[in-house]
Write an enzyme that holds these catalytic residues in place. Structure first.
Site, mmCIF file in Angstrom:
data_model
loop_
_atom_site.group_PDB
_atom_site.id
_atom_site.type_symbol
_atom_site.label_atom_id
_atom_site.label_comp_id
_atom_site.label_asym_id
_atom_site.label_seq_id
_atom_site.Cartn_x
_atom_site.Cartn_y
_atom_site.Cartn_z
ATOM 1 N N GLU A 234 22.006 -39.752 -20.949
ATOM 2 C CA GLU A 234 22.258 -41.014 -21.654
ATOM 3 C C GLU A 234 22.671 -42.006 -20.589
ATOM 4 O O GLU A 234 23.761 -41.920 -20.019
ATOM 5 C CB GLU A 234 23.349 -40.832 -22.716
ATOM 6 C CG GLU A 234 23.457 -42.013 -23.678
ATOM 7 C CD GLU A 234 24.496 -43.031 -23.275
ATOM 8 O OE1 GLU A 234 24.086 -44.082 -22.738
ATOM 9 O OE2 GLU A 234 25.690 -42.779 -23.454
ATOM 10 N N CYS A 268 27.467 -48.905 -22.768
ATOM 11 C CA CYS A 268 26.007 -48.833 -22.681
ATOM 12 C C CYS A 268 25.355 -49.391 -23.939
ATOM 13 O O CYS A 268 24.275 -49.974 -23.871
ATOM 14 C CB CYS A 268 25.561 -47.387 -22.461
ATOM 15 S SG CYS A 268 26.121 -46.681 -20.906
#
Length: 465
Positions: A234, A268
């Site tokens: 990720e 993020c």
């Protein structure tokens, strides 16, 4: 990079940790291997109770853990406390649902007969020791969203945390120890990034999960690929926040501010590129800049602080350079754009900033801004909004504000991202899979998809006797 707790609000070095030597690292790898041999045979009920006890420890130590997180990486204390509570909820969610998510799967009777078997099923078996390379921005949540499903599946965990959150990393190991986890079931490795490759290559490590930057992801994936070991990545994100004419503008503005500044903008899945239809562009941009400029910057321990410092000196330098480049190429700062003066100069603070007039000539058009800086674009049509939303090397999540079902379906069909949130802010939840496409990585965390990532999906076929 040294392993140290440095207060980002002041720049003061509070504590330095000696990295593990070869002997300590070998001891912990051996413990992990030994723990897996027994832990893999435990029942789902045993693992569920372990997760529930860990959740109880988090609840009991919530405020202490929150202060540790805020001290090490600077997020406002209330947000650190909320992160701790979210981790406890996730542990209980997997305790409640994990067994059903990886229960044996039975194919249809006709398919079993057609395969020539008298019976057949699929069983999810744990892979073994999983190394987690985790970042500092959500130093509790990023770890728990790996650990809860991994431990529930029967794996054991090794945590290599970011080098600026060592106290948090050690506290997480202590949480599982106090919860009664078997020795070696969950361990922290105080090592630098240069020692990670050897751990990945160690025969006792079965798989790796990483949340972090694109360069870190490439490095870990290359080593793991060379060893033919499973990875989940990720990575970065530059999520679009699209506002179309049917949107509730007041709600969109309120959510846009939170979506861009949560965790001091260091997320993020934060909304970073605000793509606004011409019909509502003036009103949205004016109110958005006004609300961003009104946020309170200061001591993250203070209850009235909205925005604390960035977590690292390098992060401050990188964000400042991105904004300076945009302004040098004629972007307009509707608010912010310069570091604060006065007492805050001692810490790594950057003000909430809204930039307009963005063009492809600017670095910020393609690069991720990891801090409270928003770029706002004006578009004339739905087609232009979709194209601009997809004009990014990243594809983690997306936010779209519209009440038109046809427009919603268009984004579900065409957006290049791992998720799309309509009329709300992107967030992670244990029941929903989380992950991205393109340079945002691969694989999924959370939900059933996440717990199965580190399982050996085993086909069992029984022939006639």
């Amino acid at each position: 990079m040294p392993i140290a707790t440095v207060n980002p609000a002041t720049g003061e070095n509070l504590e330095t940790f000696e990295p593990f030597g070869r002997g300590e690292l070998e001891l912990r790898l051996a413990r992990a291997e030994a723990a897996f041999r027994d832990y893999r045979t435990t029942t789902f009920e045993y693992r569920s109770q372990l997760l529930r006890r860990a959740a109880d420890v988090l609840d009991a130590d919530r405020e202490q853990l929150a202060r540790t997180v805020t001290t090490e990486m600077g997020k406002p204390l209330a947000q650190a406390s909320a992160e701790t509570a979210k981790c406890a909820r996730a542990l209980r969610w997997y305790a409640d649902h994990g067994a059903a998510l990886i229960a044996d799967e039975l194919p249809g009777e006709d398919d079993v007969a057609d395969s020539g078997a008298t019976a057949a099923y699929v069983r999810y078996r744990p892979l073994g020791v999983v190394l987690a390379v985790m970042p500092w921005n959500f130093p509790l949540w990023q770890v728990v969203r790996f650990a809860a499903p991994a431990l529930m599946a029967g794996n054991v965990g090794l945590l290599k945390h970011a080098s600026n959150v060592p106290r948090t990393a050690l506290a997480l190991e202590e949480v599982f120890r106090r919860a009664g986890a078997p020795e070696g079931c969950f361990q922290t490795l105080l090592i630098g990034s240069g020692a990670v490759e050897a751990v990945i290559r160690d025969r006792r490590v079965a798989a790796v999960t990483l949340t972090g930057s694109e360069p870190a992801g490439r490095s870990v994936a290359a080593v793991a690929g060379d060893e033919l070991k499973k990875t989940v990545l990720e990575l970065g994100g530059s999520d679009p926040f699209v506002v179309l004419p049917s949107a509730d503008l007041d709600a969109a503005v309120r959510t846009a501010v939170k979506a861009r500044t949560q965790n001091n903008g260091q997320s993020c899945i934060a909304a970073k590129r605000f793509i606004v239809h011409a019909d509502v562009y003036p009103g949205f941009t004016s109110e958005f800049a006004k609300a961003m400029g009104a946020l309170r910057i200061g001591d993250p321990m203070a209850p009235d602080t909205d925005i604390g410092p960035l977590a690292t000196r390098q992060g401050l330098a990188d964000l400042s350079a991105l904004v300076a480049d945009a302004l040098a190429h004629d972007a307009v700062a509707e608010c912010g754009g310069n570091r604060p003066n006065g007492p805050l100069e001692q810490g790594w603070y950057y003000p909430p900033t809204v930039l307009t007039g963005i063009t492809p000539a600017m670095r910020i058009h393609r690069e991720e801004a990891f801090g409270p800086v928003a770029t706002v674009y004006r578009v004339e049509s739905l087609d232009e909004a979709v194209a601009l939303a997809n004009d990014s090397p990243f594809g983690l999540s997306s936010n779209v504000w519209t009440t038109d079902p046809a427009e919603q379906e268009r984004f579900v069909r065409d957006i290049e991202a791992g998720s799309v949130f309509f009329n709300g802010m992107t967030a992670s939840h244990p029941a929903l899979p989380f992950g991205g496409v393109k340079r945002s990585g691969y694989g999924r965390e959370l939900a059933g998809h996440g717990i199965r990532e580190f399982c050996n999906v085993t086909t069992v076929w029984l022939g006639p006797t």
